[in-house]
Design a protein around this motif. Sequence first.
Motif, mmCIF file in Angstrom:
data_model
loop_
_atom_site.group_PDB
_atom_site.id
_atom_site.type_symbol
_atom_site.label_atom_id
_atom_site.label_comp_id
_atom_site.label_asym_id
_atom_site.label_seq_id
_atom_site.Cartn_x
_atom_site.Cartn_y
_atom_site.Cartn_z
ATOM 1 N N ALA A 60 -5.181 22.015 -2.790
ATOM 2 C CA ALA A 60 -5.314 22.304 -1.354
ATOM 3 C C ALA A 60 -6.651 21.809 -0.822
ATOM 4 N N LEU A 61 -7.724 21.933 -1.644
ATOM 5 C CA LEU A 61 -9.032 21.448 -1.211
ATOM 6 C C LEU A 61 -9.021 19.923 -1.026
ATOM 7 N N MET A 62 -8.298 19.254 -1.911
ATOM 8 C CA MET A 62 -8.238 17.789 -1.837
ATOM 9 C C MET A 62 -6.888 17.346 -1.271
ATOM 10 N N LYS A 63 -6.483 18.016 -0.226
ATOM 11 C CA LYS A 63 -5.172 17.771 0.371
ATOM 12 C C LYS A 63 -5.014 16.304 0.764
ATOM 13 N N GLY A 64 -3.895 15.747 0.337
ATOM 14 C CA GLY A 64 -3.638 14.344 0.644
ATOM 15 C C GLY A 64 -4.241 13.391 -0.354
ATOM 16 N N SER A 65 -5.023 13.917 -1.305
ATOM 17 C CA SER A 65 -5.649 13.056 -2.299
ATOM 18 C C SER A 65 -4.793 13.014 -3.560
ATOM 19 N N GLU B 97 -3.538 16.012 -6.827
ATOM 20 C CA GLU B 97 -2.244 16.197 -7.485
ATOM 21 C C GLU B 97 -2.368 16.032 -9.001
ATOM 22 N N ILE B 98 -3.190 15.060 -9.415
ATOM 23 C CA ILE B 98 -3.382 14.842 -10.856
ATOM 24 C C ILE B 98 -4.045 16.063 -11.488
ATOM 25 N N VAL B 99 -5.046 16.626 -10.812
ATOM 26 C CA VAL B 99 -5.739 17.805 -11.337
ATOM 27 C C VAL B 99 -4.782 18.985 -11.444
ATOM 28 N N ARG B 100 -3.949 19.168 -10.404
ATOM 29 C CA ARG B 100 -3.008 20.296 -10.432
ATOM 30 C C ARG B 100 -1.999 20.147 -11.569
ATOM 31 N N GLU B 101 -1.456 18.947 -11.741
ATOM 32 C CA GLU B 101 -0.489 18.744 -12.809
ATOM 33 C C GLU B 101 -1.142 18.909 -14.182
ATOM 34 N N SER B 102 -2.380 18.456 -14.318
ATOM 35 C CA SER B 102 -3.079 18.586 -15.603
ATOM 36 C C SER B 102 -3.317 20.050 -15.954
ATOM 37 N N LEU B 103 -3.737 20.827 -14.941
ATOM 38 C CA LEU B 103 -3.966 22.256 -15.187
ATOM 39 C C LEU B 103 -2.657 22.978 -15.502
ATOM 40 N N ALA C 235 -4.198 28.797 -14.532
ATOM 41 C CA ALA C 235 -4.159 27.337 -14.415
ATOM 42 C C ALA C 235 -3.348 26.905 -13.195
ATOM 43 N N ILE C 236 -2.219 27.569 -12.961
ATOM 44 C CA ILE C 236 -1.393 27.221 -11.796
ATOM 45 C C ILE C 236 -2.121 27.553 -10.492
ATOM 46 N N ALA C 237 -2.751 28.747 -10.443
ATOM 47 C CA ALA C 237 -3.469 29.150 -9.234
ATOM 48 C C ALA C 237 -4.651 28.218 -8.961
ATOM 49 N N LEU C 238 -5.401 27.867 -10.011
ATOM 50 C CA LEU C 238 -6.544 26.981 -9.836
ATOM 51 C C LEU C 238 -6.094 25.587 -9.422
ATOM 52 N N GLY C 239 -4.986 25.129 -10.022
ATOM 53 C CA GLY C 239 -4.470 23.811 -9.661
ATOM 54 C C GLY C 239 -4.048 23.754 -8.215
#
Length: 229
Positions: free
Chosen positions: A137-142, A146-152, A128-132
């Motif tokens: 990184a793919l949506m850098k600046g978006s 950040e929401i997706v990473r924190e959710s994962l 989950a951390i690696a995928l987040g």
Amino acid sequence: MTSPSGTHDKPSAGDPLPPMCSVIEVHVGELKQLFNAIDPSPFRDKDLDPKAEEFIVGWAKELPREATLALVVDLDREAGLPDEAAVLRDAIHEFFSQRAQAYGRRLRELFRVGRTSLVIGLVALASAIALGDFLAALMKGSRIGEIVRESLTIGGWVSMWRPLEIFLYDWWPIRSEARLSERLAAMPIRIRYANATGPDAWREDWPAVSPRGERASSGAQPRALDQAS
């Protein structure tokens, strides 16, 4: 038959009670009331009646953990077979020994599940951390990244809930029950007779007759009383 201190000078038989022990007292009309009537096992392997087990275990739990336990069975009849106190002790000890072993197996199974859950949880958390991080990184600046990473990340930590629950909370009540059963399986047991029934009442009681009403021995003779002054 003797009347050691702590048995109120009534005729009694069985194990001597250690000094300063914590005595659990059970009052029954017949010994067979202590056992499960539908259990077809031999005398020494019979299960206790659920209510008798609950009473004994409940009383023991109220006593200090370091207390030396002992069981006194107040019986509303005279003494019967010469070895009935020993048979009762062996049956109760065997029951609680099996109970301790059952809790031990349950604890080992719980730890096995805990280890498996821990491995799964760690893999899920790392993934989950690696995928987040990858999606962020793919949506850098978006802000969505950040929401997706924190959710994962939160989801990964949620996957650790079960192993943490097992290793922090679930195991110690089971271990406590196993230790209590081990103490009960080693406690001295004594029968205290009340002489409240006829002299031949023992012939219709366990172990002369099983809890299901089957006669165990046709040639059994009653115990000779030797009440101490």
